[in-house]
Design an enzyme around this catalytic site. Structure first.
Site, PDB file in Angstrom:
ATOM      1  N   CYS A  76     -16.497  -4.498 -31.630  1.00  0.00           N
ATOM      2  CA  CYS A  76     -16.774  -3.352 -32.494  1.00  0.00           C
ATOM      3  C   CYS A  76     -18.180  -3.552 -33.053  1.00  0.00           C
ATOM      4  O   CYS A  76     -18.462  -4.593 -33.653  1.00  0.00           O
ATOM      5  CB  CYS A  76     -15.750  -3.327 -33.631  1.00  0.00           C
ATOM      6  SG  CYS A  76     -16.090  -2.081 -34.889  1.00  0.00           S
ATOM      7  N   CYS A 184     -21.021   2.084 -29.920  1.00  0.00           N
ATOM      8  CA  CYS A 184     -19.677   2.083 -30.505  1.00  0.00           C
ATOM      9  C   CYS A 184     -18.750   1.932 -29.315  1.00  0.00           C
ATOM     10  O   CYS A 184     -18.914   2.641 -28.305  1.00  0.00           O
ATOM     11  CB  CYS A 184     -19.399   3.387 -31.241  1.00  0.00           C
ATOM     12  SG  CYS A 184     -17.667   3.554 -31.740  1.00  0.00           S
TER      13      CYS A 184
HETATM   14  N1  DGL Z   1     -15.446   0.974 -32.232  1.00  0.00           N
HETATM   15  C1  DGL Z   1     -16.233   0.741 -33.369  1.00  0.00           C
HETATM   16  C2  DGL Z   1     -17.658   0.371 -33.054  1.00  0.00           C
HETATM   17  O1  DGL Z   1     -17.931  -0.153 -31.998  1.00  0.00           O
HETATM   18  C3  DGL Z   1     -16.176   1.605 -34.567  1.00  0.00           C
HETATM   19  C4  DGL Z   1     -15.239   2.722 -34.713  1.00  0.00           C
HETATM   20  C5  DGL Z   1     -14.943   3.065 -36.149  1.00  0.00           C
HETATM   21  O2  DGL Z   1     -15.688   3.815 -36.787  1.00  0.00           O
HETATM   22  O3  DGL Z   1     -13.945   2.543 -36.621  1.00  0.00           O
HETATM   23  O4  DGL Z   1     -18.530   0.546 -33.866  1.00  0.00           O
END
Ligand code: DGL
Length: 265
Positions: A76, A184
């Site tokens: 993430c 993301c």
């Molecule tokens: N999947 C996450 C990232 O790579 C974030 C998603 C969220 O906002 O929770 O930043």
């Protein structure tokens, strides 16, 4: 021999986006065991304050550490901004997706212009923009937090995806970039729609492969690659509802144990 080498690798995200990274890791490390946490009870991270995100990073990292993992991959980008909060509470290596992904994009661009799409928190942190600028590239940034909600609540064949992406991408001030970073981990799931509304020839860079390569280097250096020669196990936990997780992660076809709920508070 490192006695932890057959322990699992911990991986986490705010939700199912990090499964795009896990999918790649399973392909690259078929004999490793993985423990994945989808922190869906607290998703999205990208619209939270730095303190709130940091608190979740600390709690989920501590949970994974208690499962005796040998390393943690923060699948993430938003959580990776707060990697220090993880490193402060665990005594194992913690990897960010940001640096390997950014390096890959910087090495791929031909015209030097690199788009980064990410959550509001990631874009506002300027982390990608600063790294790209340091590497002599020109960043074009766009916050797309609404994509996270879409991925968490819709199936990937939902007809609304093309419109969501096309409308959002009208906000790009400049589309002369030749490389786009999925800053993301949820976003690579929308790439099909992105390709329909951006010029041909763009290279799309997702976090999985570059992060896996950086993980391989780290595990090899520390003598932590498993010596098992049979397929590893994959455990998936969610802090949200199991049914909801299963409904929205149908695209994730890697072999795994049934999703289980866990409270991490
Ligand atoms: N999947 C996450 C990232 O790579 C974030 C998603 C969220 O906002 O929770 O930043």
């Amino acid at each position: 021999m490192n006695s932890k080498k057959n322990n699992a690798i911990g991986v986490f995200d705010s939700g199912i986006g990090g499964l795009t990274v896990l999918e790649k890791l399973i392909e690259m490390f078929p004999n490793e065991n993985f423990v994945y946490v989808a922190d869906q009870g607290h998703c999205p991270y990208g619209t939270k304050t730095a303190k709130e995100i940091g608190d979740r990073v600390e709690k989920v990292s501590r949970y994974l550490y208690q499962q005796d993992v040998k390393a943690i991959v923060i699948a993430c980008n938003t959580a990776s901004l707060h990697i220090d909060r993880a490193r402060a509470v665990v005594d194992i290596d913690v990897l960010s997706v940001i640096y390997p992904t950014c390096d890959r994009a910087a090495s791929l661009t031909r015209n030097g212009k690199v788009a980064v799409i990410a959550t509001i928190a990631t874009i506002n942190s300027n982390t990608y923009q600063n790294l790209l600028t340091e590497k002599g590239k020109t960043p074009v940034a766009l916050a797309c937090s609404e994509f996270v909600d879409f991925v968490e609540t819709h199936s990937l064949d939902d007809p609304g995806m093309d419109k969501l992406v096309a409308d959002k991408f009208k906000e790009f001030q400049d589309t002369s970039f030749d490389t786009l970073i999925h800053g993301c981990t949820h976003f690579s799931l929308l790439e099909k729609s992105m390709r329909k509304c951006l010029p041909d020839g763009i290279r799309y860079v997702a976090c999985g492969q570059p992060t896996g390569e950086s993980l391989r280097k780290l595990l090899a250096e520390k003598d932590l690659l498993t010596d098992r020669n049979t397929a590893g196990s994959v455990k998936i936990y969610t802090t949200g509802g199991v049914q909801n997780a299963e409904n929205t992660m149908k695209w994730f076809t890697a072999q795994h144990e049934p999703v289980q709920h866990v409270d991490i508070d």
